[in-house]
Design an enzyme around this catalytic site. Structure first.
Site, PDB file in Angstrom:
ATOM      1  N   SER A 161      -4.903   1.593  10.774  1.00  0.00           N
ATOM      2  CA  SER A 161      -6.318   1.262  10.643  1.00  0.00           C
ATOM      3  C   SER A 161      -7.254   2.447  10.605  1.00  0.00           C
ATOM      4  CB  SER A 161      -6.745   0.347  11.786  1.00  0.00           C
ATOM      5  OG  SER A 161      -6.498  -0.935  11.396  1.00  0.00           O
ATOM      6  N   ASP A 207      -8.504  -5.234  13.692  1.00  0.00           N
ATOM      7  CA  ASP A 207      -8.575  -3.776  13.715  1.00  0.00           C
ATOM      8  C   ASP A 207      -9.884  -3.300  14.339  1.00  0.00           C
ATOM      9  OD1 ASP A 207      -6.436  -4.377  12.209  1.00  0.00           O
ATOM     10  OD2 ASP A 207      -7.146  -3.454  10.358  1.00  0.00           O
ATOM     11  N   TYR A 263      -2.328  -8.616   0.167  1.00  0.00           N
ATOM     12  CA  TYR A 263      -3.024  -9.044   1.378  1.00  0.00           C
ATOM     13  C   TYR A 263      -3.949 -10.218   1.086  1.00  0.00           C
ATOM     14  CZ  TYR A 263      -5.557  -8.708   5.768  1.00  0.00           C
ATOM     15  OH  TYR A 263      -6.114  -8.993   6.983  1.00  0.00           O
TER      16      TYR A 263
END
Ligand code: NG1
Ligand code: MG
Length: 509
Positions: A161, A207, A263
């Site tokens: 991240s 995140d 994703y």
């Protein structure tokens, strides 16, 4: 309300003792470079760390709880506020990221071209989120510009991240410059989650939560729904001590090509799976909750059980029931075509596209509703079991040499990896190899961490086994995959990290 400002920590409070001296030099170097470049000292440094996810993969965007921790690698932004200006100048200590300059619009949106792979977009996304947050609260952002020098040491594209660290630091820096002097941590998380979507990834909130809310020495149990909460959780104190070892495949998931495509497709598949299941269970329209596409499995679960007056059933029991219903109703192992999905939902294919494939376009013609749903529900169940084990071992610690709890925790991590690989198709051979090598050298549990398709893996390893695990990776992975790799490069791919501190604002002088 937890205020970030005027909480002013010292560097010693941000990093563990062994990193303190090196970090102090890094901060001083950043401030010296700032003054050299801009001819005046910085006013403050906004800092936000990367994170590693211990368990709970690809479920944050379905609003199920996750269990990550902040790491000690971070993103620093040294900032000088320029009164009566609207110009932002941003540079990086690494010359490969060229200096950029742009104007902050007095009204309307700050434009971000998400089609360009442009490093300063992440700053713009945090700034845009900050402007929108302030305006949303009825405040007028101060008319100030900024001179900024960035220094990040979270490896990019590795699943730790770096993007969230950059976005959160940017949002914090912008709020500090343009806001009323106070920053609420939860507001900062919520704005940073939305901000990252401006860069083209339809992400969940894990995140940014871990980056902002991290607590030194503790992992975090983060819940998103109905409101954001982060509870510190401790791992058992064992002899030898338990450590988290992070190993990078050095194969990057390219966020701007295959990364977001894979994703964003998973986000759509899960949203459709939740809608199809809701339809099959006759529970009508799903609530438009805070998930990236409006509907989530958590919303489905809540609605299903409240319709039956059974809200009080424990989470794991609810999940078990939904897993059985998924197996019963989402039968097609090979996936559902657009036409089949639209037909079940009683809409046209065009309407289906309008519903969830416009902002983040999706090309796929098949949606793997069954396997994605099973992964999400079973992974949420694993998080719940993992958390219960940690809670019970804190409440009644066993002997420090007892390996029962670590073995159980590790087994859950191994199951998570298998599910990511087989049901979610987000692993890759490199991640599988690192996990297998670690397990056969003494890791209790090994899994990919973050979105997958490359990037990092995380391993629960007793301290005395760390050298054996590292040696196995060097011989069995790094030297084979990258012949001639230097010992230094192979070593730097491995990080032993304990949970680190979250975002802070550090005033200079
Ligand atoms: P990475 O790719 O590691 O930053 C992504 C998402 C998370 C979460 C994980 C999978 C972004 C910014 N973050 O993490 O929200 O969904 O994948 O668990 O895309
Ligand atoms: Mg990221």
């Amino acid at each position: 309300m937890s205020k970030l400002v005027p909480e002013i920590p010292t560097i010693e409070e941000i990093y563990p003792a062994e990193l303190g001296a090196a970090q102090k030099r890094r901060w001083e170097h950043l401030l010296a470079k700032f003054e050299e470049r801009y001819g005046a000292p910085a006013d403050y440094i906004a800092r936000s760390p990367g994170r590693v996810n211990i368990i709970g993969e690809h479920i944050d965007y379905m609003l199920f709880s996750v269990l990550p921790m902040a790491v000690n690698s971070d993103f620093l932004l040294a900032v000088r506020v320029i009164p009566n200006s609207n110009t932002v100048t941003i540079a990086n200590v690494l010359e490969k990221y060229p200096q950029r300059q742009f104007q902050v619009p007095a009204q309307g949106e700050l434009e971000i071209d998400a089609t360009q792979l442009e490093w300063s977009n992440y700053f713009k996304s945090g700034l845009r989120g900050a402007l929108e947050l302030l305006r949303g609260k009825g405040l007028t952002p101060k008319n100030v510009g900024m001179e900024i020098l960035a220094d990040g040491n979270v490896p990019s594209g590795a699943g730790l991240s770096s993007s969230a660290a950059f976005t959160c630091a940017s949002a914090l820096a912008s709020l500090a410059a343009m806001g009323d002097g106070t920053v609420d941590k939860k507001e900062l998380v919520n704005l940073a989650v939305v901000s990252e979507r401006y860069v083209g990834v339809n992400s969940g909130g894990m995140d940014q939560s871990a980056s902002v809310l991290g607590v030194q020495g503790s992992a975090l149990y983060i819940s998103f729904h109905p409101t954001l909460s982060a509870t510190p959780v401790a791992f058992p104190k064992t002899t030898p001590e338990l450590t988290f070892v992070i190993a990078d495949t050095l194969v990057t998931a390219d966020k701007h090509t295959t990364g977001p495509i894979n994703y964003n497709l998973r986000v759509v598949e899960c949203t459709l799976a939740a809608q199809v299941l809701a339809k099959k269970l006759n529970i009508g329209q799903l609530p438009e909750d805070a998930g990236p596409l409006g509907n989530s499995f958590k919303g489905l679960m809540d609605k299903y059980f409240s319709a039956q007056g059974e809200e009080e059933i424990p989470l794991d029991k609810k999940l078990e029931e939904l897993i059985e219903l998924t197996k019963k109703y989402l039968v097609k192992e090979e996936g559902y075509t657009r036409e089949e999905t639209a037909e079940i939902l009683d809409v046209t294919v065009e309407e289906l596209v309008q519903r969830c494939m416009v902002k983040f376009p999706i090309q796929a013609s098949y949606f793997h509703l069954r396997s994605r749903a099973l992964h999400v529900l079973q992974e949420a169940h694993r998080v719940s079991t993992f958390k219960s084990l940690l809670d019970s071992s804190s409440a009644s610690p066993s002997s420090p040499t007892d390996t029962f709890i670590p073995t159980k925790l590790g087994a859950i991590m191994n199951d998570s990896h298998a599910s990511c690989k087989n049901l979610y198709n987000c692993s890759c051979p490199e991640l599988d190899t690192l996990c297998e090598l670690a397990r056969s050298s003494g890791s209790y549990g090994s899994r990919l961490t973050g979105a997958g398709w490359g990037g990092c893996s995380v391993h629960l390893v007793p301290q005395d086994k760390v050298p054996a695990v590292k040696a196995a990776w060097r011989k069995g992975y790094y030297e084979k995959k990258f012949p001639g790799i230097s010992a230094e490069k192979a070593d730097s791919a491995i990080i032993v990290s304990n949970p680190g501190c979250g975002a802070v604002l550090f005033r200079v002088g």
